[in-house]
Design an enzyme around this catalytic site. Structure first.
Site, PDB file in Angstrom:
ATOM      1  N   SER A 176       0.794  -1.227   0.000  1.00 29.69           N
ATOM      2  CA  SER A 176       0.000   0.000   0.000  1.00 29.69           C
ATOM      3  C   SER A 176       0.828   1.279   0.000  1.00 29.69           C
ATOM      4  O   SER A 176       0.360   2.306  -0.476  1.00 29.69           O
ATOM      5  CB  SER A 176      -0.958  -0.003   1.195  1.00 29.69           C
ATOM      6  OG  SER A 176      -0.253  -0.192   2.402  1.00 29.69           O
ATOM      7  N   HIS A 204      -5.385  -2.999  -2.902  1.00 31.96           N
ATOM      8  CA  HIS A 204      -5.010  -2.029  -3.939  1.00 31.96           C
ATOM      9  C   HIS A 204      -4.890  -2.637  -5.328  1.00 31.96           C
ATOM     10  O   HIS A 204      -4.571  -1.936  -6.282  1.00 31.96           O
ATOM     11  CB  HIS A 204      -3.689  -1.346  -3.568  1.00 31.96           C
ATOM     12  CG  HIS A 204      -3.766  -0.600  -2.284  1.00 31.96           C
ATOM     13  ND1 HIS A 204      -4.207   0.695  -2.197  1.00 31.96           N
ATOM     14  CD2 HIS A 204      -3.524  -0.988  -1.010  1.00 31.96           C
ATOM     15  CE1 HIS A 204      -4.200   1.088  -0.934  1.00 31.96           C
ATOM     16  NE2 HIS A 204      -3.788   0.077  -0.198  1.00 31.96           N
ATOM     17  N   LYS A 236     -11.673   1.381  -1.859  1.00 32.47           N
ATOM     18  CA  LYS A 236     -10.621   1.893  -2.746  1.00 32.47           C
ATOM     19  C   LYS A 236     -11.143   1.926  -4.184  1.00 32.47           C
ATOM     20  O   LYS A 236     -11.947   2.780  -4.497  1.00 32.47           O
ATOM     21  CB  LYS A 236      -9.354   1.097  -2.517  1.00 32.47           C
ATOM     22  CG  LYS A 236      -8.780   1.520  -1.152  1.00 32.47           C
ATOM     23  CD  LYS A 236      -7.833   0.611  -0.482  1.00 32.47           C
ATOM     24  CE  LYS A 236      -7.520   1.206   0.899  1.00 32.47           C
ATOM     25  NZ  LYS A 236      -6.947   0.227   1.827  1.00 32.47           N
TER      26      LYS A 236
HETATM   27  C1  LIG Z   1      -6.819   0.141   3.195  1.00 33.34           C
HETATM   28  C2  LIG Z   1      -6.306  -1.217   3.494  1.00 33.34           C
HETATM   29  C3  LIG Z   1      -6.970  -2.049   4.410  1.00 33.34           C
HETATM   30  C4  LIG Z   1      -8.099  -1.545   5.251  1.00 33.34           C
HETATM   31  O1  LIG Z   1      -9.288  -1.491   4.545  1.00 33.34           O
HETATM   32  P1  LIG Z   1     -10.438  -0.553   5.090  1.00 33.34           P
HETATM   33  O2  LIG Z   1     -11.646  -1.029   4.382  1.00 33.34           O
HETATM   34  O3  LIG Z   1     -10.051   0.837   4.772  1.00 33.34           O
HETATM   35  O4  LIG Z   1     -10.519  -0.799   6.574  1.00 33.34           O
HETATM   36  C5  LIG Z   1      -6.534  -3.342   4.549  1.00 33.34           C
HETATM   37  N1  LIG Z   1      -5.462  -3.801   3.866  1.00 33.34           N
HETATM   38  C6  LIG Z   1      -4.781  -3.019   3.014  1.00 33.34           C
HETATM   39  C7  LIG Z   1      -3.603  -3.577   2.286  1.00 33.34           C
HETATM   40  C8  LIG Z   1      -5.174  -1.703   2.817  1.00 33.34           C
HETATM   41  O5  LIG Z   1      -4.484  -0.922   2.007  1.00 33.34           O
END
Ligand SMILES: *Cc1c(COP(=O)(O)O)cnc(C)c1O
Length: 382
Positions: A176, A204, A236
């Site tokens: 990330s 992602h 995302k």
């Molecule tokens: C953003 C993210 C999460 C968390 O997801 P949310 O729905 O925002 O709680 C988990 N794992 C990764 C790799 C992320 O980038």
């Protein structure tokens, strides 16, 4: 009691203090922050769906149909038709027998890892895994080992010295804060040889990678035999909110029984599930969003290289510029704001000490002109 004021003062002197900017209005290529308009390069809205008219309309329609809140957890009376239909659609999308919705990616990771691993068992996590995966490992009570970033030979060696215990390997699909892909084919091979499970958090990658947007696993051509546990998030590329786990029917049924952050929390508002169904359709129908995004990534990388900037080996919309010190990262971020460009400075403990960076993210909502404006501004401030 802790001296909170002293601790806050320390964070300030070390340039690690975090504060929130107030945004007015929807996500998009441009956002309004503290009353000023900026070209934004820091959201995870990779496909530009967070404010897509069809998604917003579906959210409204969902509210008319289901009301505002779900009113209960999934196991009581919170599991609405919209959740159920979305789970079936996500299972079909990821090519797996079942999928299970969670209220967020953080909770999906906590719930899944803690349900699948426990005392006396071993977890192997990439050192740069998302914080929620590391927290999940700690919560599980299993013995947590962190291997050097993407170092499959180190992992293989260490796993071979620890045979005979139930083990699970856990990795981000796309890292990330760095944007690079995990070596999933090699990890799958190690897992298979060592009779370990492999879990991939593709927060992602989903929606972004692969011709059909099915993420890092589609990119590598891997199925659910290679990666039995897949995590996806909906906040995302999907542009909405929530998360899911996809895998075998037994995996999903097991999680329904044992994943505490699933059992003991209120179900997502069903209108959000209804809206996510709309964004899943757009994500599948409009392949041009991924193509446009890939063009922007290529354009940015080419431009940045011509300006002599050091890029990380990232084929994804996450294009960090390593800066080093937190102080300098903050200064560059502030200088970019002076040029009307919003890019956040990412500092420890989100990233390792000495690797503060500008985390630039591109989106299908951007145009080529936007990317060129970013490059010009970067050249001016650096
Ligand atoms: C953003 C993210 C999460 C968390 O997801 P949310 O729905 O925002 O709680 C988990 N794992 C990764 C790799 C992320 O980038």
């Amino acid at each position: 009691m802790r001296d909170l004021a002293a601790e806050l003062a320390r964070l300030r002197t070390e340039h690690l203090y975090r504060s929130r900017a107030v945004v007015d209005g929807p996500q998009g290529a441009e956002i309004t922050v503290n009353g000023a308009r900026y070209l934004s390069f820091c959201s995870n809205d990779y496909l530009g769906l967070a404010n897509h008219p069809r998604v917003v309309a579906a959210l409204r329609e969902g509210a008319d149909k289901y009301g505002a809140g779900s009113g209960a957890s999934h196991l009581v009376t919170g599991h609405q038709r919209a959740h159920h239909v979305l789970e079936e659609a996500l299972a079909a999308f990821t090519g797996r027998p079942r999928a299970l919705l969670f209220s967020s990616g953080y909770l999906a990771n906590l719930g899944t890892v803690a349900a699948l691993a426990g005392r006396g068992e071993l977890l192997w996590e990439d050192r740069l895994n998302h914080a929620s995966l590391l927290d999940a490992g700690l919560l599980s009570g299993a013995r947590l080992h962190r291997y050097p970033h993407s170092d499959t030979s180190a992992l293989r060696q260490r796993l071979m010295q620890n045979t005979g215990r139930h083990a699970m390997i856990i990795t981000d699909g796309v890292f990330s804060m760095d944007g690079d892909l995990a070596p999933i084919p090699q990890l799958a091979d190690i897992a298979q040889r060592q009779d370990a499970w492999l879990m991939v958090d593709d927060a992602h990658g989903l929606g972004v990678l692969g011709a059909g947007g099915r993420g890092t696993l589609e990119h590598f051509g891997l199925d659910d035999t290679a990666v039995p546990v897949l995590i996806g998030t909906l906040g995302k590329a999907f542009g909405t909110f929530g998360a899911f786990v996809a895998g075998s029917a037994d995996l999903i049924e097991y999680l329904i029984q044992h994943a505490r952050p699933y059992v003991y929390t209120t179900a997502l508002p069903p209108a959000l599930a209804h809206a996510t169904l709309a964004s899943l359709r757009i994500l599948q129908e409009e392949g041009w969003r991924r193509e446009h995004l890939q063009n922007l990534i290529t354009r940015f990388r080419h431009g940045a290289e011509q300006l002599g900037m050091q890029l990380l080996p990232s084929p994804t919309p996450i294009q960090p510029l390593l800066v080093g010190s937190s102080e300098r990262a903050l200064a560059l971020s502030a200088a970019l704001r002076q040029h009307g460009i919003y890019v956040s400075a990412i500092r420890p403990p989100t990233v390792p000490k000495g690797t503060a960076r500008l985390r630039i993210t591109l989106s299908a909502a951007h145009s080529e002109t936007h990317v060129d404006r970013l490059l010009t501004a970067l050249d001016t401030v650096s």
